[in-house]
Design a protein around this motif. Structure first.
Motif, PDB file in Angstrom:
ATOM      1  N   ALA A 441       0.834  -1.209   0.000  1.00 17.17           N
ATOM      2  CA  ALA A 441       0.000   0.000   0.000  1.00 17.17           C
ATOM      3  C   ALA A 441       0.867   1.257   0.000  1.00 17.17           C
ATOM      4  O   ALA A 441       0.567   2.242  -0.688  1.00 17.17           O
ATOM      5  N   ILE A 442       1.953   1.228   0.757  1.00 17.90           N
ATOM      6  CA  ILE A 442       2.877   2.366   0.771  1.00 17.90           C
ATOM      7  C   ILE A 442       3.530   2.526  -0.593  1.00 17.90           C
ATOM      8  O   ILE A 442       3.644   3.630  -1.125  1.00 17.90           O
ATOM      9  N   LEU A 443       3.933   1.391  -1.184  1.00 11.67           N
ATOM     10  CA  LEU A 443       4.615   1.424  -2.473  1.00 11.67           C
ATOM     11  C   LEU A 443       3.724   1.992  -3.569  1.00 11.67           C
ATOM     12  O   LEU A 443       4.189   2.731  -4.449  1.00 11.67           O
ATOM     13  N   THR A 444       2.434   1.658  -3.518  1.00 14.20           N
ATOM     14  CA  THR A 444       1.503   2.122  -4.558  1.00 14.20           C
ATOM     15  C   THR A 444       0.886   3.471  -4.247  1.00 14.20           C
ATOM     16  O   THR A 444       0.045   3.957  -5.002  1.00 14.20           O
ATOM     17  N   GLY A 445       1.286   4.093  -3.136  1.00 12.72           N
ATOM     18  CA  GLY A 445       0.834   5.442  -2.832  1.00 12.72           C
ATOM     19  C   GLY A 445      -0.549   5.545  -2.250  1.00 12.72           C
ATOM     20  O   GLY A 445      -1.210   6.584  -2.392  1.00 12.72           O
ATOM     21  N   GLU A 446      -1.017   4.482  -1.560  1.00 16.39           N
ATOM     22  CA  GLU A 446      -2.324   4.579  -0.909  1.00 16.39           C
ATOM     23  C   GLU A 446      -2.285   5.673   0.160  1.00 16.39           C
ATOM     24  O   GLU A 446      -1.269   5.899   0.803  1.00 16.39           O
ATOM     25  N   ALA A 447      -3.420   6.338   0.340  1.00 10.80           N
ATOM     26  CA  ALA A 447      -3.489   7.471   1.257  1.00 10.80           C
ATOM     27  C   ALA A 447      -3.316   7.023   2.700  1.00 10.80           C
ATOM     28  O   ALA A 447      -4.019   6.128   3.167  1.00 10.80           O
TER      29      ALA A 447
END
Length: 806
Positions: A441-447
């Protein structure tokens, strides 16, 4: 027994939530006004860009002005909350019938006029009727508590006895009694508790006049927990039960009162914590739909609990809830097997409620949701009334997303406490199923605005620029300062000059052993550990550790010795890593103790084990390892490249602010609320130590709190020793004994020194490199492949992995 009756009217405190649930006012400002951390991607706006829910459930919180109120046992009857007061601490303080009117906000307390001759009475279950009379199951003991009789009693609203009868014969003296319920006809259902086993588990049935009908067994050898009840029709009651320790489903059972049997209505009912029914008018009811609302003892009449309109409740028959969400659900019509999946309506935290501690949930006649919460640990005991309000009519707060892996009740409690105290910000906990999911999630830029750092590889994420530096916020804080924390805490979480997080508590884990084994070395290096192991081929290097655990510890501290992340070079085919694999092969696959096996201290004493892993939650814990290794006991740490930094610090409530969050000031306010020591500083020393031991379950990070705790332990032990008392001992199955003594300042200093040399723990179980090693190394351990072949396979796989990520 002296009979007396008193009615007292007490006002309660009502607090209207002023968070995102406040009615919209003119001039609502959407700006942060923060001077720190402006700019970047706004995680909160990213959340807001998602489809907004049409409804918000605005809470009003009520606290009954009765210290003996049991929110866990309250029963809603119409607009009145009914309960029996808890047993008072003062000897002879009687329990009372209590009714709190949600309309008038008044509490009425009434004393029981007992007809029983026995003086030692214990109310073990109760159920209120629509007229506010109450049925009780009472245990009556003789003066010396050697004899027990059980009674079914009924009292009117004024506390006068209406009936009582001895039910000892049908119920027995040893049976485990749980909750009670009353159906629409006034018939009584008494359930066994979850501690009842086998055929003993079931339901006692009594008529509305209190005549015994039968006991109906649940018919299973598994543990049965009764979740709740609802009236399916005027003739029958349905019971939702959970069977077994970790059930995938609940089951809905219909009680055939006249037939004295249970009929399984739905074997795959959703696995829930509780349920309540949406009462529909006769014109709206469908065939087979439930016909009245009934939680334990509710028994509400149609007049006292009219249905809210469908616009407010949806088209559901039932509302279900678990730890995190409330759902709408349609029970299948009679004769039909198809059912809808529960539909999520809202999260408890959306209404500033910790769902882990919800005790009851129901619907008032005006359509508001009624909720009771009882969380003793966090002192959150209240009634919440939720009004369904269109989201567009609610002042929007700045929603901060807190990302966590399997966020628990303690995290929910922190979020709820913060949200209730705020008008501008609110915390939404976003749960991820695993660290891998969080990293992706961090890698894909989740809020996300905040990250729970429990088990997180903060060094790796810091290299990716994930975190904001907390030091400027700490230096500008009005309630905290850098010097407020135990020396070493801030350094532990400072990565490349950036303060990533600040825990409110911590546990230390390190390696203990005989100091003489290290010679002149200051700490334990990987090379030195391998040498010691080679010099003692018959001994287990470290006790009570498996192969997988040992490899994980070694990689946690020494992975950089085999991977150069800047150049991408890997060295898993090197002689050093092969030596590591040989070393790890000496450890057991599991820690199953054989009957008669010697204890760890005895093995250490005899030289069969060289080191042990030490876990420190309190200063006195180190005495256990002093008892194992004697006067030369030392905390040498896990092996590292240079022998330093070999202690793991397991953080409690450490949170990092993401660099992409626009509302960094709000995120810091949450961290500040977690760390604020004011409440703890005002506690009496004994109360403080109790709180640390049972709530933090670790050592406090705030220096003043740590000092207060240590001073209490030292003084308490001095007084204990002055009385000539011993400090207890730990006895192992083989007879080995470790004796404890008064805590010393030297031992406290030893613990504090370990903090200065600690590094944050992170879970390597989901680390891809460790996974590769864990998949390939067993072939060498089992003798299926040579050491060189396995090392080459690991080298090739890890090298490919590293290349793909450069």
């Amino acid at each position: 027994m002296k009979k007396w009756n008193r009615i007292c009217l007490l006002m309660i405190g009502a607090v209207l939530s002023l968070t995102a649930c406040q009615k919209k006012a003119d001039g609502a400002d959407g700006s942060d006004g923060s001077g720190l951390g402006e700019g970047g991607v706004n995680a909160s706006e990213a959340v807001a860009a998602q489809p907004e829910k049409e409804w918000t459930y605005v809470p009003e919180f009520l606290t009954v002005a009765d210290d003996r109120a049991s929110y866990g046992d309250m029963q809603l009857v119409g607009d009145t909350v009914c309960y029996i007061s808890m047993v008072g601490e003062a000897q002879g303080e009687p329990q009372k019938m209590c009714r709190y009117s949600l309309t008038r906000r008044e509490l009425t307390q009434v004393s029981f006029q007992w007809p029983l001759e026995e003086e030692n009475l214990e109310i073990c279950s109760f159920a209120y009727n629509p007229d506010h009379s109450v049925w009780l199951i009472v245990n009556a003991y003789s003066a010396d508590y050697s004899q027990l009789n059980r009674y079914l009693c009924r009292f009117d609203p004024e506390g006068n006895n209406m009936s009582f009868q001895d039910i000892t014969q049908e119920m027995g003296r040893d049976s485990s009694v749980g909750d009670m319920a009353v159906d629409g006809q006034g018939r009584i259902y008494v359930f066994t508790s979850e501690y009842a086993e086998g055929e003993a588990a079931g339901i006692w049935l009594y008529t509305g006049e209190g005549r015994y009908q039968a006991k109906v067994p649940f018919g299973t050898s598994e543990t049965v927990r009764v979740i709740g009840t609802v009236d399916r029709s005027e003739e029958s009651l349905c019971v939702c039960v959970s069977k077994g320790e970790n059930p995938e489903h609940c089951a809905m059972l219909e009680v055939d009162f006249e037939g004295k049997r249970l009929i399984e209505v739905d074997a795959e009912f959703p696995n829930i914590n509780g349920l309540c029914e949406i009462r529909q008018s006769p014109a709206d009811s469908a065939d087979g739909a439930f016909g009245s609302q009934n939680s334990f003892g509710g028994g509400d009449s149609a007049e006292s609990n009219r249905a809210p309109d469908k616009e407010a409740t949806g088209e559901y028959n039932l509302l279900l809830y678990d730890d995190k969400y409330v759902y709408g659900y349609d029970f299948p019509a009679e004769g039909k097997k198809s059912r809808q999946s529960p539909e999520e309506l809202f999260a408890w935290t959306d209404s500033d409620i910790n769902g882990y501690f919800v005790e009851d949930f129901s619907i008032l006649e005006d359509g508001r949701y009624y909720v009771t919460v009882e969380d003793w640990t966090n002192e959150d005991r209240c009634i919440a009334l939720l009004r369904r309000t269109r989201t567009e009519d609610v002042v929007p707060c700045k929603n901060l997303v807190l990302a966590a892996v399997d966020g628990d009740s303690a995290l929910a409690a922190l979020a709820v406490r913060f949200n209730r105290s705020q008008e501008r910000y609110r915390i939404d906990v976003q749960d991820y199923g695993s660290l891998t999911d969080l990293y992706n999630a961090i890698l894909t830029g989740e809020a996300m605005d905040l990250i729970d750092l429990s088990g997180v590889d903060v060094e790796s994420l810091m290299r990716q620029g994930v975190f904001e530096d907390l030091r400027p916020f700490l230096e500008q804080s009005e309630s905290l300062a850098p010097d407020d924390f135990v020396e070493g805490i801030l350094d532990t979480y400072t990565i490349d000059g950036t303060l990533v997080g600040i825990p409110d508590s911590f546990i230390l884990r390190t390696v203990a052993g005989d100091r003489t084994l290290l010679g002149d070395d200051a700490g334990l290096t990987l090379e030195r550990l391998l040498e010691i192991a080679q010099s003692n081929p018959e001994a287990l290097p470290i006790g009570e550790v498996t192969k997988n655990e040992m490899m994980q510890y070694l990689m946690m501290f020494n992975q950089d010795a085999f991977i150069d992340w800047e150049t991408g070079e890997c060295r898993f085919d090197s002689p050093q890593f092969q030596a590591v694999m040989e070393f790890v092969s000496r450890f057991p696959d599991s820690l199953e103790n054989l009957p008669g096996e010697d204890s760890l201290p005895r093995k250490i004493h005899d030289g069969r084990v060289l080191f042990a892993i030490a876990e420190i939650r309190r200063p006195g814990n180190i005495q256990r390892y002093e008892g194992m290794f004697g006067e030369t006991a030392a905390y040498v740490g896990f092996p590292t490249a240079d022998g330093s930094g070999g202690t793991l610090l397991y953080a409690g409530n450490a949170f990092g602010i993401t660099a992409t969050s626009q509302y960094k000031e709000g995120a810091w306010k949450f961290i500040e609320s977690v760390l604020d020591p004011k409440e703890a500083e005002q506690m009496e020393p004994e109360e403080l130590v109790y709180s640390i031991r049972w709530e933090l379950n670790g050592l406090p990070s705030v220096k003043k709190i740590m000092d207060m705790m240590n001073e209490y332990y030292l003084e308490d032990d001095r007084e204990w020793a002055a009385k000539g008392r011993d400090f207890g001992f730990l006895t192992y199955e083989d007879g080995w004994i470790i004796e404890f003594h008064a805590l010393t300042q030297e031992e406290i200093d030893t613990v504090l020194e370990l903090v200065k040399d600690a590094k944050p723990f992170y879970s390597v179980e989901e680390d891809d490199v460790v996974k590769i090693i864990g998949e390939e190394a067993p072939a060498y351990y089992r003798g299926q492949k040579s050491l060189e072949d396995v090392a080459e396979i690991i080298q090739n796989r890890v090298q490919l992995y590293v290349n793909e990520r450069r």
